[in-house]
Motif scaffolding. Structure first.
Motif, short mmCIF file in Angstrom:
data_model
loop_
_atom_site.label_atom_id
_atom_site.label_comp_id
_atom_site.label_asym_id
_atom_site.label_seq_id
_atom_site.Cartn_x
_atom_site.Cartn_y
_atom_site.Cartn_z
N TRP A 151 -12.56 -10.73 -11.22
CA TRP A 151 -13.42 -11.20 -12.31
C TRP A 151 -14.71 -11.84 -11.68
CZ3 TRP A 151 -13.24 -9.69 -16.85
CH2 TRP A 151 -11.84 -8.99 -17.53
N LEU A 154 -17.00 -9.03 -10.41
CA LEU A 154 -17.98 -8.71 -11.48
C LEU A 154 -19.07 -9.73 -12.00
CD1 LEU A 154 -15.24 -7.15 -13.90
CD2 LEU A 154 -16.63 -5.95 -12.04
N ASP A 163 -26.40 -7.04 -14.51
CA ASP A 163 -25.20 -6.24 -15.27
C ASP A 163 -24.26 -5.86 -14.26
OD1 ASP A 163 -23.81 -5.04 -17.58
OD2 ASP A 163 -25.59 -3.83 -18.12
N ILE A 164 -23.27 -5.39 -15.03
CA ILE A 164 -21.98 -5.06 -14.02
C ILE A 164 -22.41 -3.53 -13.73
CG2 ILE A 164 -19.41 -4.34 -14.19
CD1 ILE A 164 -19.26 -6.35 -16.18
N TYR A 170 -14.39 2.96 -12.94
CA TYR A 170 -14.30 1.38 -13.47
C TYR A 170 -13.12 0.99 -14.02
CZ TYR A 170 -16.71 -2.16 -16.16
OH TYR A 170 -17.23 -3.34 -16.64
N ARG A 187 -17.23 6.11 -16.77
CA ARG A 187 -16.88 5.25 -17.60
C ARG A 187 -16.92 5.70 -19.06
NH1 ARG A 187 -21.33 3.75 -14.75
NH2 ARG A 187 -22.89 3.47 -16.76
N SER A 221 -11.41 -1.64 -20.54
CA SER A 221 -12.18 -1.66 -19.44
C SER A 221 -12.83 -3.12 -19.20
CB SER A 221 -13.50 -0.78 -19.56
OG SER A 221 -13.16 0.51 -19.88
N CYS A 223 -14.51 -6.52 -18.74
CA CYS A 223 -15.96 -6.85 -19.30
C CYS A 223 -15.97 -8.20 -19.65
CB CYS A 223 -16.49 -6.06 -20.30
SG CYS A 223 -15.52 -6.07 -21.86
N TYR A 227 -21.38 -9.80 -21.84
CA TYR A 227 -21.65 -8.55 -21.17
C TYR A 227 -20.57 -7.35 -21.21
CZ TYR A 227 -25.41 -10.94 -18.53
OH TYR A 227 -26.41 -11.70 -18.38
N PRO A 228 -20.84 -6.74 -22.55
CA PRO A 228 -19.91 -5.85 -22.77
C PRO A 228 -19.86 -4.53 -21.98
CG PRO A 228 -21.80 -5.62 -24.28
CD PRO A 228 -22.03 -6.97 -23.40
N PHE A 229 -18.47 -3.92 -22.09
CA PHE A 229 -18.57 -2.70 -21.04
C PHE A 229 -19.62 -1.55 -21.95
CE2 PHE A 229 -16.29 1.57 -21.17
CZ PHE A 229 -16.44 1.97 -19.60
N ARG A 230 -19.89 -0.65 -21.02
CA ARG A 230 -21.02 0.21 -21.50
C ARG A 230 -20.85 1.61 -20.68
NH1 ARG A 230 -26.23 -3.18 -23.05
NH2 ARG A 230 -25.89 -4.01 -20.83
#
Lengths: 280, 395
Positions: A151, A154, A163-164, A170, A187, A221, A223, A227-230
């Protein structure tokens, strides 16, 4: 293949792999060590996936093998012809017709059903490797659910670059217990793992690990709330062969026009769409 | 039609295979596997060792099929090995019971049982011998049509096989106790007996910390170049110690299995040729009870801080062990150095089990490096997406 057992490996080796698979299914996302056997195909070229396929395949199975989404990729061809030679099973490029699909780096676009098994080839099964090189340590970290370092990695990523910035492979959290590598799928494919009705089996031959996602497993995933997973941005991309949108695309450069062109990465899906389109 | 190259893989694979075969069959002369087995003995030994599969004839076939590439030959043997079911486990082999063809010690000038060079190029001058080129070489002593060394036997001193009756007495294989035995009896060398059942890394994956049998098996199967390089680094400054080769012996060992019916009896299933090395290292003795003294606080409390420092701990000898298939001195010595290093915790790379044991397998290292040639379109696309994202580039 004359002089070789059905599905190449001897029966006790196949049973050993199946035992590891049973344990893997019982503990979703946990990496089960297994006595990985050598195969006539390069170690690091999908031997974990192939060992799983060889161990569970039956004469009635219909097999599909893809690499980068494509049935026609050289490695997919090589693996398919090996398994066919070793078992005599029927093969297909249609993901819906297949009972068993072995894949490298993609999950088919058409959602899988409960009577299908997806076998994924895994190069590096250990999600904690990015923060800890030692196996003895990562094993303990998993046991204690000591996931703070990942974590933190990240978070540091966000601090540094906003950003991640992880590409493919991923990491995901399985049933709120184990962090797991989904294998180097984009992803874009990660959400397909969540609550999928199909059984997903992961094999890392060189690293000697097997893990699994039984049907309807919770897979998320990693996140942060803010900062949401994209997934990869595929907006505005249209397949030059079948006109598909919102699927994962391979990118090409057209030297004549200097433009970028796109094409479905999932070749079976693309073929199917082309067949169903009215001609002319 | 600019993108034809992305499809048509099937045809490309078949053509590549055909071209490979064409390369392999260049020229008019066929390579005889029997000749390979006899005349490329050291290469055959190396391949069998790295494959973990003692089968000289198959190794010769693999070598022929692989255009002489050792890594490919090992690959072929390993893959074949996977299809064989395990019928028996051999009884432990003891290097002390070896029929010795070569035996040297760097530790003593004279050792009980004697030293003999056997077949070695150590003291030859490496000059290209133009006379031996192209058919100039005389045929082997053995009658035409007869295979040279019977399986599992090494050429004895001065090149004769041990069965060669014309050889003088000195070429007969001998037996001798290990030098280490003498030192153990004197109490100079630590005597350790390991009675745990050996773990087989081909059936159970390595777990860390790896038990010694698993370590030794990993090292014995490791790529010769890899472990030689590591051991070299270890003794050059990136490791804990410098060894003395106490004893290096090459010879044949009988492989025995327990008799399936008669209890207490055993059956000889064959002979293998091996090289065994025992290296000696000096180290401080860590006798039980001494640990307490090491605690600086306790030393301080005892009021004899300086004194305690001076009461130097006695030195003793420790051993590193190496055994490999066939005649392969360098690998066996390297193995003994790494065995010792791995037994002694420390910060150097050669003392790190995972570093040493996980990266020397011929198939694994070559397989993973070569997999980079596979297409990575999808992962690269994913990477590209992130790169473009950070650069704020418009698509």
């Amino acid at each position: 293949m004359k002089n070789y057992n059905f599905a190449f490996l001897d029966e006790s080796s196949k049973r050993a792999v199946r035992r590891a698979l049973l344990k893997a299914v019982a503990i979703p996302g946990y990496q089960v060590p297994f006595g990985s056997r050598e195969l006539p195909i390069g170690r690091g070229w999908g031997t974990g996936g192939i060992q799983i396929t060889l161990s569970i395949i039956g004469k009635k199975d219909i097999l599909k093998v893809i690499d980068q989404g494509s049935d026609d990729s050289v490695n997919a061809i090589s693996i398919r012809s090996f398994v066919r030679a070793a078992t005599g099973v029927r093969t297909t490029t249609d993901s819906q017709e297949a009972t068993l699909i072995q894949t490298r780096h993609r999950i088919p676009e058409i959602p899988l059903r409960g009577d299908q098994i997806l076998v994924l080839q895994v190069p590096l099964p250990e999600p904690l490797r990015m923060v800890e090189p030692l196996e003895s340590v990562t094993k303990r970290m998993h046991a204690e659910m000591d996931y703070a370092p990942i974590w933190l990695a990240l978070y540091e990523n966000i601090v540094r670059s906003g950003d991640i910035e992880l590409g493919a492979d991923y990491p995901v959290m399985v049933e709120n217990r184990y962090i797991m590598m989904p294998s180097p799928i984009p992803r874009f494919d990660n959400p397909k793992l969540h609550k999928s009705p199909a059984l997903h089996l992961f094999g890392a031959g060189r690293e000697k690990k097997i893990y699994a996602l039984p049907p309807y497993t919770d897979v998320r995933s990693l996140c942060f709330e803010d900062y949401p997973f994209r997934v990869e941005d595929m907006s505005g991309r249209v397949c030059r062969l079948c006109g598909a949108k919102d699927v994962f695309m391979d990118e090409f450069f057209d030297p004549a026009s200097g433009k970028r062109l796109y094409q479905c990465s999932d070749s079976g899906y693309c073929e199917k769409r082309k067949e169903n389109q009215p001609r002319g | 039609m600019a993108y034809v190259a992305v499809s048509g893989g099937q045809e490309a694979v078949e053509n590549a295979r055909a071209l490979m075969e064409k390369y392999r069959q260049r020229g008019s002369r066929e390579v005889d596997t029997g000749a390979l087995e006899n005349r490329m003995g050291l290469l055959i030994d190396r391949i069998m060792g790295e494959a973990g599969f003692y089968a000289p004839r198959y190794a010769a076939l693999a070598l022929k099929q692989a255009e002489g590439s050792p890594e490919e030959a090992v690959f072929l043997l390993r893959a074949y090995r996977s299809t064989l079911s395990r019928a028996h486990q051999s009884l432990p082999l003891d290097g002390a019971g070896m029929n010795i063809h070569r035996r040297i010690s760097a530790a003593f000038k004279d050792i009980p049982g004697g030293q003999f060079l056997g077949a070695t190029c150590d003291y030859t001058h490496r000059l290209l011998n133009f006379e031996s080129a192209d058919g100039e070489e005389p045929a082997g002593k053995e009658a035409a049509g007869e295979e040279a060394a019977p399986e599992g036997e090494c050429p004895g001193p001065s090149g004769q096989t041990p069965r060669d009756t014309t050889a003088d007495k000195s070429s007969q294989p001998v037996r001798a106790n290990r030098l280490s035995q003498t030192l153990k009896e004197e109490g100079l060398l630590k005597q350790e007996e390991d009675t745990q059942a050996p773990q087989d890394i081909t059936r159970q994956p390595l777990v860390f910390p790896a038990p010694r049998p698993a370590r030794l098996q990993s090292l014995a199967r490791a790529d010769t170049g890899f472990i030689s390089g590591l051991a070299y680094a270890g003794i050059r400054g990136f490791g804990p110690a410098h060894p003395t080769v106490g004893e290096l012996r090459t010879g044949t060992l009988e492989v025995r299995i327990a008799h399936p019916l008669l209890e207490g009896e055993c059956l000889v299933v064959g002979n293998i040729c091996v090289t065994e090395v025992e290296s000696f290292f000096s180290e401080e003795e860590t006798a039980p009870g001494r640990e307490e003294k090491e605690d600086p606080l306790k030393i301080l409390e005892s009021g004899q801080g300086d004194k305690a420092d001076h009461s130097a701990r006695p030195l003793s000898l420790a051993e590193g062990y190496g055994m490999v298939f066939g005649r392969n001195d360098t690998k066996a010595i390297a193995m003994s150095i790494l065995d010792y290093s791995l037994d002694h915790e420390g910060d150097s790379p050669v003392q790190n089990q995972e570093f040493v044991l996980l990266h020397g397998d011929c198939l694994e290292m070559n397989g993973f490096i070569s997999h980079l040639k596979l297409p990575h379109y999808v992962t690269f696309q994913s990477k590209l997406d992130r790169v473009r994202h950070t650069r704020g580039e418009e698509r």
